[in-house]
Design a protein around this motif. Sequence first.
Motif, PDB file in Angstrom:
ATOM      1  N   THR A  25       0.841  -1.198   0.000  1.00  0.00           N
ATOM      2  CA  THR A  25       0.000   0.000   0.000  1.00  0.00           C
ATOM      3  C   THR A  25       0.871   1.241   0.000  1.00  0.00           C
ATOM      4  N   PRO A  26       0.734   2.108  -0.991  1.00  0.00           N
ATOM      5  CA  PRO A  26       1.580   3.306  -1.058  1.00  0.00           C
ATOM      6  C   PRO A  26       1.430   4.201   0.165  1.00  0.00           C
ATOM      7  N   ARG A  27       2.516   4.791   0.536  1.00  0.00           N
ATOM      8  CA  ARG A  27       2.550   5.752   1.635  1.00  0.00           C
ATOM      9  C   ARG A  27       2.579   7.153   1.047  1.00  0.00           C
ATOM     10  N   VAL A  28       1.744   8.015   1.546  1.00  0.00           N
ATOM     11  CA  VAL A  28       1.699   9.401   1.085  1.00  0.00           C
ATOM     12  C   VAL A  28       2.590  10.245   1.984  1.00  0.00           C
ATOM     13  N   GLY A  29       3.452  11.054   1.349  1.00  0.00           N
ATOM     14  CA  GLY A  29       4.322  11.934   2.118  1.00  0.00           C
ATOM     15  C   GLY A  29       5.787  11.670   1.867  1.00  0.00           C
ATOM     16  N   GLY A  30       6.610  12.528   2.418  1.00  0.00           N
ATOM     17  CA  GLY A  30       8.049  12.363   2.310  1.00  0.00           C
ATOM     18  C   GLY A  30       8.653  13.150   1.155  1.00  0.00           C
ATOM     19  N   THR A  31       9.974  13.200   1.137  1.00  0.00           N
ATOM     20  CA  THR A  31      10.729  13.902   0.100  1.00  0.00           C
ATOM     21  C   THR A  31      11.597  12.909  -0.650  1.00  0.00           C
ATOM     22  N   LEU A  32      11.431  12.847  -1.944  1.00  0.00           N
ATOM     23  CA  LEU A  32      12.204  11.975  -2.824  1.00  0.00           C
ATOM     24  C   LEU A  32      13.380  12.780  -3.366  1.00  0.00           C
ATOM     25  N   SER A 230      -3.322  12.491  -7.425  1.00  0.00           N
ATOM     26  CA  SER A 230      -2.371  13.261  -6.628  1.00  0.00           C
ATOM     27  C   SER A 230      -1.084  12.469  -6.427  1.00  0.00           C
ATOM     28  N   PRO A 231       0.082  13.103  -6.590  1.00  0.00           N
ATOM     29  CA  PRO A 231       1.343  12.389  -6.349  1.00  0.00           C
ATOM     30  C   PRO A 231       1.443  11.883  -4.920  1.00  0.00           C
ATOM     31  N   TYR A 232       2.254  10.854  -4.717  1.00  0.00           N
ATOM     32  CA  TYR A 232       2.420  10.299  -3.379  1.00  0.00           C
ATOM     33  C   TYR A 232       3.352  11.134  -2.515  1.00  0.00           C
ATOM     34  N   VAL A 233       4.506  11.523  -3.065  1.00  0.00           N
ATOM     35  CA  VAL A 233       5.474  12.256  -2.240  1.00  0.00           C
ATOM     36  C   VAL A 233       5.106  13.730  -2.161  1.00  0.00           C
ATOM     37  N   ASP A 234       5.508  14.352  -1.048  1.00  0.00           N
ATOM     38  CA  ASP A 234       5.253  15.785  -0.867  1.00  0.00           C
ATOM     39  C   ASP A 234       6.166  16.623  -1.758  1.00  0.00           C
ATOM     40  N   LYS A 235       7.423  16.198  -1.823  1.00  0.00           N
ATOM     41  CA  LYS A 235       8.420  16.983  -2.554  1.00  0.00           C
ATOM     42  C   LYS A 235       9.361  16.063  -3.319  1.00  0.00           C
ATOM     43  N   ILE A 236       9.949  16.627  -4.380  1.00  0.00           N
ATOM     44  CA  ILE A 236      11.066  15.989  -5.076  1.00  0.00           C
ATOM     45  C   ILE A 236      12.217  16.986  -5.116  1.00  0.00           C
ATOM     46  N   VAL A 237      13.392  16.522  -4.748  1.00  0.00           N
ATOM     47  CA  VAL A 237      14.592  17.351  -4.849  1.00  0.00           C
ATOM     48  C   VAL A 237      15.534  16.685  -5.852  1.00  0.00           C
ATOM     49  N   PHE A 238      15.912  17.429  -6.883  1.00  0.00           N
ATOM     50  CA  PHE A 238      16.872  16.955  -7.883  1.00  0.00           C
ATOM     51  C   PHE A 238      18.222  17.603  -7.585  1.00  0.00           C
ATOM     52  N   ARG A 239      19.234  16.783  -7.361  1.00  0.00           N
ATOM     53  CA  ARG A 239      20.575  17.282  -7.048  1.00  0.00           C
ATOM     54  C   ARG A 239      21.542  16.914  -8.163  1.00  0.00           C
ATOM     55  N   PRO A 240      22.145  17.887  -8.848  1.00  0.00           N
ATOM     56  CA  PRO A 240      23.160  17.567  -9.852  1.00  0.00           C
ATOM     57  C   PRO A 240      24.469  17.176  -9.171  1.00  0.00           C
ATOM     58  N   ILE A 241      24.904  15.928  -9.387  1.00  0.00           N
ATOM     59  CA  ILE A 241      26.160  15.434  -8.821  1.00  0.00           C
ATOM     60  C   ILE A 241      26.928  14.822  -9.991  1.00  0.00           C
ATOM     61  N   VAL A 516       5.706   7.297  -7.736  1.00  0.00           N
ATOM     62  CA  VAL A 516       6.723   6.743  -6.839  1.00  0.00           C
ATOM     63  C   VAL A 516       6.390   7.126  -5.401  1.00  0.00           C
ATOM     64  N   TRP A 517       6.626   6.195  -4.471  1.00  0.00           N
ATOM     65  CA  TRP A 517       6.415   6.490  -3.052  1.00  0.00           C
ATOM     66  C   TRP A 517       7.552   5.908  -2.227  1.00  0.00           C
ATOM     67  N   LEU A 518       7.637   6.347  -0.986  1.00  0.00           N
ATOM     68  CA  LEU A 518       8.732   5.964  -0.104  1.00  0.00           C
ATOM     69  C   LEU A 518       8.214   5.217   1.106  1.00  0.00           C
ATOM     70  N   THR A 519       8.908   4.141   1.472  1.00  0.00           N
ATOM     71  CA  THR A 519       8.597   3.479   2.735  1.00  0.00           C
ATOM     72  C   THR A 519       9.220   4.290   3.859  1.00  0.00           C
ATOM     73  N   THR A 520       8.862   3.975   5.072  1.00  0.00           N
ATOM     74  CA  THR A 520       9.418   4.730   6.211  1.00  0.00           C
ATOM     75  C   THR A 520      10.833   4.271   6.516  1.00  0.00           C
TER      76      THR A 520
END
Length: 520
Positions: A25-32, A230-241, A516-520
């Motif tokens: 079951t998808p979890r709603v929330g978190g930052t990817l 509605s997307p599952y995650v609250d935020k997405i952060v893209f980091r150029p590395i 996409v969603w994130l587990t705890t």
Amino acid sequence: MRTAGTEGKGKGSPVALASSSSGGTPRVGGTLVVGEYQEPTVYDPNHQYSWETYRVDRHIYESLVGEDLSKPSSEGPPPLIPALAESWQVSDDATTFTFKLRHGVKFHDGTPFDAQAVAFNVRRFHDKSFEYYDVKANAFMKAVYGDLKSFDVVDDYTVRYVFNRPFRDFPRMLPQGNYVSGIFSPEALKTWGQDGLAEHAAGTGPFRLVTRVHGEKTELARNEQYWGPSPYVDKIVFRPITDDSTRLAALQAGEIDILTRTPADAVQPLSSGGYAVPESTGADLLYLGWNFKNKFVQDVRVRQAIIQSIDREGLAKTLFKGHAMAAYSILNPGNTAYDPAQKDFAFDPDAARLLLSAAGFKDGDISFTIATDEANQPFIEWIQRDLAKVGITVKILSQEWLTYTSNLPHLSDDIALASMEWGFVTPLWLRIVYQGYVVARGGKDLLGPELAAAIDVASVEADEAKAIPLWKSANGLLQKQAGVVPLLTFTRYFATSAKVRGFNAPAQNWYDLSRVWLTT
């Protein structure tokens, strides 16, 4: 008249719309957090380029037509699906495209999406009499809209595009990651100007732009007013590395959740360590394009000899540890016209030496530079060693991505080849390669009128069943002329941490992070 599209997806609970393959079951929330291997360019649909840019801004902007990116790469190119258009009709001769637009959609700035908004977007790059016409946007979008005869607003939620000649691939080109047809808010452009739109991006997508710090991050937040699920995650952060080892260390330290362009040495350790490194073959291709102003490149025997001198199988198996496929055609494995039996020239250094001798060259006579971005320097060094074995001296010009790409239109005569990572699922890709890497670099006359005519015939064929063999025939002519140097396709491109669920690597160069969603 052919009709495509349906009413599409509607607004709904992200939990209720979860896929059974997402792992519970998808979890709603978190930052990817996504680790990108390049710095994105600009978040303006009509000014941007590079997959790492589009992997971000396709979540901000949407096109009239989308792609079902939930399909695994084994199922081939992702099917077209409704996006900002609920349905569309194509005339039998594939010159006229009529789109029924979705009602009730708002841009991130709260202004309404409708036919007039689409008209504003099109006129920006097509109508020279328009107050907000932009020469730069016109140059970027010309490959798709250069043959557009007219655009009409039929009613508040219906628009029509008419082309001078058949353009069967137009719907497929709408959601592609170059010549981007993502729809932006007209009010945003009016407020911030042609160059300011990128920093104040306002689309209709599932995420909205929060901030962009060049060289550090791009942060997106869920669009709470999104018309679709509605997307599952609250935020997405893209980091150029940009450094491979630093990007890998960030994944292993839990600082990022998704890694782009997985280093070949890391595939096995990651897989054994609980990370997912999905196997997929997308539309992506590493290749070299000629600079036909270089005096050596102008001889077809030299071009053929160079291709015969490169051990592409060895490159894939050794440098990329078998996590890549050697490429012998510019039509990549994710392309609808791809044929594994259609190959250019086999690895044969002895035959290469004979060709060079027949062209009047001895060891040491041929010397040139290969230009590349830093990420691709290792495989250029491999090619440098291969060419040295047949008496060709190669220098390498390596630059960071944004500097490198800004210099590509101005290659000096001593540069014979330049690297690129690109590819499309449509065979129209062959025309793009021909125009961008042959015609634009002075090779049209060298490769002859037969190739140009074959590409033109394939481009305007309205029947897909008839178009595919035409594209293959044109590709054969390009191969015979050694018009481009295909190298390889990655098979293990992304890696994800154990807490990532619902991620899919389709037969395409990008992904959908709204599912996409994130587990705890």
